[in-house]
Motif scaffolding. Structure first.
Motif, PDB file in Angstrom:
ATOM      1  N   GLY A 137      46.710  54.281  71.667  1.00 26.03           N
ATOM      2  CA  GLY A 137      46.995  56.057  71.279  1.00 26.03           C
ATOM      3  C   GLY A 137      46.071  57.225  71.009  1.00 26.03           C
ATOM      4  O   GLY A 137      46.203  58.363  71.986  1.00 26.03           O
ATOM      5  N   ARG A 138      45.348  56.463  70.147  1.00 21.85           N
ATOM      6  CA  ARG A 138      43.948  57.699  69.835  1.00 21.85           C
ATOM      7  C   ARG A 138      43.390  57.350  71.073  1.00 21.85           C
ATOM      8  O   ARG A 138      42.842  59.524  71.365  1.00 21.85           O
ATOM      9  N   ALA A 139      42.927  56.875  72.071  1.00 20.71           N
ATOM     10  CA  ALA A 139      42.077  57.483  73.361  1.00 20.71           C
ATOM     11  C   ALA A 139      42.836  58.575  74.320  1.00 20.71           C
ATOM     12  O   ALA A 139      42.360  59.065  74.875  1.00 20.71           O
ATOM     13  N   LEU A 161      47.543  42.623  76.385  1.00 19.42           N
ATOM     14  CA  LEU A 161      49.199  43.320  77.230  1.00 19.42           C
ATOM     15  C   LEU A 161      49.681  41.536  78.133  1.00 19.42           C
ATOM     16  O   LEU A 161      48.532  40.610  77.965  1.00 19.42           O
ATOM     17  N   SER A 162      50.598  41.817  78.058  1.00 18.91           N
ATOM     18  CA  SER A 162      51.126  40.335  78.020  1.00 18.91           C
ATOM     19  C   SER A 162      50.348  39.908  79.665  1.00 18.91           C
ATOM     20  O   SER A 162      50.660  41.310  80.811  1.00 18.91           O
ATOM     21  N   GLN A 209      49.144  54.265  82.291  1.00 16.03           N
ATOM     22  CA  GLN A 209      47.466  54.475  81.315  1.00 16.03           C
ATOM     23  C   GLN A 209      47.823  54.363  80.137  1.00 16.03           C
ATOM     24  O   GLN A 209      46.328  52.987  79.036  1.00 16.03           O
ATOM     25  N   LEU A 210      48.644  54.310  79.007  1.00 16.22           N
ATOM     26  CA  LEU A 210      48.809  53.599  77.969  1.00 16.22           C
ATOM     27  C   LEU A 210      48.877  51.822  77.880  1.00 16.22           C
ATOM     28  O   LEU A 210      48.066  51.459  76.846  1.00 16.22           O
ATOM     29  N   LEU A 211      49.108  51.135  78.542  1.00 13.72           N
ATOM     30  CA  LEU A 211      49.705  49.779  78.967  1.00 13.72           C
ATOM     31  C   LEU A 211      47.916  49.463  79.652  1.00 13.72           C
ATOM     32  O   LEU A 211      47.376  49.059  78.437  1.00 13.72           O
ATOM     33  N   GLU A 267      42.411  47.566  77.268  1.00 16.41           N
ATOM     34  CA  GLU A 267      40.965  48.156  77.767  1.00 16.41           C
ATOM     35  C   GLU A 267      40.751  47.775  75.603  1.00 16.41           C
ATOM     36  O   GLU A 267      39.660  47.964  75.072  1.00 16.41           O
ATOM     37  N   HIS A 268      41.680  48.500  74.409  1.00 17.92           N
ATOM     38  CA  HIS A 268      41.349  48.836  73.467  1.00 17.92           C
ATOM     39  C   HIS A 268      41.771  47.652  72.218  1.00 17.92           C
ATOM     40  O   HIS A 268      41.141  47.643  71.147  1.00 17.92           O
TER      41      HIS A 268
END
Length: 114
Positions: free
Chosen positions: A37-39, A77-78, A22-24, A29-30
């Motif tokens: 992190g905030r999301a 993301l790479s 989810q973090l990736l 997305e952001h």
């Protein structure tokens, strides 16, 4: 409804599970670690540490810094990180499909059978 949560132990000290994926996805997305992190309701430090752990654990980085301009830098993301997410989600779908009849029987109110 019961659902399956997948955590993959890739190597000693390197795990991949729903939170990291989810973090990736949030970084994709952001466009930044802090916004991701905030999301997710996570501190920047926690998000950064999780990404650093993945970047060091895999043979290639999953998140790359983006050089800033007027709006500042960010992260993305790479191509390898995008593959990690896609493969994890594919594993999750396949496992969920295979497990669904068993999960239905375990869920509260599911068919009794033993």
């Amino acid at each position: 409804m019961a659902h399956l949560s997948i955590r993959i132990d890739l190597a000693p000290g390197l795990r991949l599970g729903p939170g990291k994926v989810q973090l990736l996805e949030a970084v994709a997305e952001h466009g930044s670690i802090s916004a991701a992190g905030r999301a997710l309701g996570m501190s920047y430090r926690r998000a950064w540490l999780l990404i650093e752990e993945m970047n060091k654990g895999f043979a290639e980085p999953v998140v790359e810094a983006q050089i800033g301009g007027k709006a500042g830098g960010g992260a993305r993301l790479s191509p390898f990180g995008a593959d990690v997410v896609a493969h994890y989600r594919a594993i999750e779908r396949a496992a969920g499909k295979a497990a669904s009849p068993f999960l239905a029987r375990l869920a509260p109110g599911g068919a009794s059978g033993g």
